[in-house]
Design an enzyme around this catalytic site. Structure first.
Site, PDB file in Angstrom:
ATOM      1  N   ASP A 108       0.693  -1.019  -0.058  1.00 10.37           N
ATOM      2  CA  ASP A 108      -0.082  -0.103  -0.017  1.00 10.37           C
ATOM      3  C   ASP A 108       0.828   1.177   0.087  1.00 10.37           C
ATOM      4  O   ASP A 108       2.114   1.133   0.283  1.00 10.37           O
ATOM      5  CB  ASP A 108      -0.948   0.034   1.170  1.00 10.37           C
ATOM      6  CG  ASP A 108      -1.717   1.427   1.400  1.00 10.37           C
ATOM      7  OD1 ASP A 108      -2.313   1.817   0.635  1.00 10.37           O
ATOM      8  OD2 ASP A 108      -1.603   1.960   2.512  1.00 10.37           O
ATOM      9  N   ASP A 151      -0.108   5.437   0.846  1.00 10.67           N
ATOM     10  CA  ASP A 151      -0.178   6.302   1.936  1.00 10.67           C
ATOM     11  C   ASP A 151      -0.265   5.461   3.346  1.00 10.67           C
ATOM     12  O   ASP A 151      -1.323   4.689   3.554  1.00 10.67           O
ATOM     13  CB  ASP A 151      -1.370   7.096   1.808  1.00 10.67           C
ATOM     14  CG  ASP A 151      -1.150   8.003   0.563  1.00 10.67           C
ATOM     15  OD1 ASP A 151      -0.273   8.222  -0.116  1.00 10.67           O
ATOM     16  OD2 ASP A 151      -2.235   8.730   0.087  1.00 10.67           O
ATOM     17  N   ASP A 154      -1.489  -1.068   5.834  1.00  7.32           N
ATOM     18  CA  ASP A 154      -1.584  -0.433   7.386  1.00  7.32           C
ATOM     19  C   ASP A 154      -2.908  -0.300   7.780  1.00  7.32           C
ATOM     20  O   ASP A 154      -2.913   0.170   9.012  1.00  7.32           O
ATOM     21  CB  ASP A 154      -0.872   0.935   7.180  1.00  7.32           C
ATOM     22  CG  ASP A 154      -1.488   2.148   6.723  1.00  7.32           C
ATOM     23  OD1 ASP A 154      -1.867   1.840   5.407  1.00  7.32           O
ATOM     24  OD2 ASP A 154      -1.963   3.037   6.905  1.00  7.32           O
TER      25      ASP A 154
END
Length: 235
Positions: A27, A29, A186
């Site tokens: 991922d 950001d 995250d």
């Protein structure tokens, strides 16, 4: 040169791989880079232009993970409600601000370069699977110094669906042409995506204000990129 990188280079040169996984999808950001400051600034500009109360960084952070359209909807809903005309204006103002300032304060997390280099030295393919729109993702990668670093990049508008649908993650893996694969994210969106795709997942918990995704196993959660090579090697 770090010990991990020397080990990876030696393994690659000998034909014995340190990592069983041959593709690692990240991922973007919150995982590879702390992008919240610039995103929060753009939300702030949007809300002020609409004469709305502003949100603090923690509130904006809690709205991330499902792409820019959902972020704008959530920010507007939280500050007075959203209609189609308001959304259209708010989206345009957010994107205009963010596109012009997407890397003013965003930075790669400490240890990212060393972890990526260790994977590359072992011949692991790197990929991105993000809900960020393509025309925002490409310049962001360039600004972080990662132009051409990820041969496979699947964004929130690459397919007709986005995470947590497993299709974008599977497409990112398919484009590298090699497996097995692992996903590093995250948020709960990333965890849900990986489970739906039946791909092993590790979660970076690097922002002190972030919440560990519900349902994550303790062994999946890493608090620094220094831990990532060993965690991937254990998969």
């Amino acid at each position: 040169m770090t010990g991990a990188r020397r080990h990876a280079q030696a393994s690659a040169g000998s034909g014995v791989h340190r990592f069983r996984v041959r593709t690692v999808v990240f991922d973007l950001d919150g995982t590879l880079a702390d992008a919240v400051p610039d995103i929060a600034d753009a939300v702030d500009v949007m809300l002020k232009a609409l004469s709305r109360p502003t949100l603090d960084v923690a509130q904006v952070r809690s709205m991330l993970g499902d792409g820019v359209h959902e972020l704008v909807k959530r920010a507007l809903t939280a500050t007075g409600g959203v209609t189609e005309p308001i959304f259209t204006e708010g989206f345009a103002r957010f994107v205009g601000q963010y596109e012009a300032h997407l890397a003013d304060r965003s930075r790669p997390w400490p240890g990212v370069e060393e972890a990526l280099s260790a994977l590359e030295a072992d011949g692991v393919q790197l990929a991105i699977c993000t809900n960020k729109l393509d025309y925002l993702t490409r310049p962001f990668l360039d600004a972080m110094g990662w132009k051409g670093r990820f041969p496979s990049v699947v964004c929130g508008d690459t397919l007709d669906v986005r995470k947590p649908d497993p299709a974008p993650l599977l497409e990112a893996i398919r484009r590298t042409g090699v497996g097995p694969a692992a996903f590093v994210g995250d948020t709960v969106v990333d965890l849900t995506t990986a489970r739906a795709a039946r791909v092993p997942c590790l979660l970076m918990h690097l922002d002190e204000g972030a919440i560990v995704p519900a349902g994550a196993d303790p062994g999946q959660v890493l608090t620094s990129f220094a831990e990532l090579p060993d965690a991937l090697a254990a998969l």
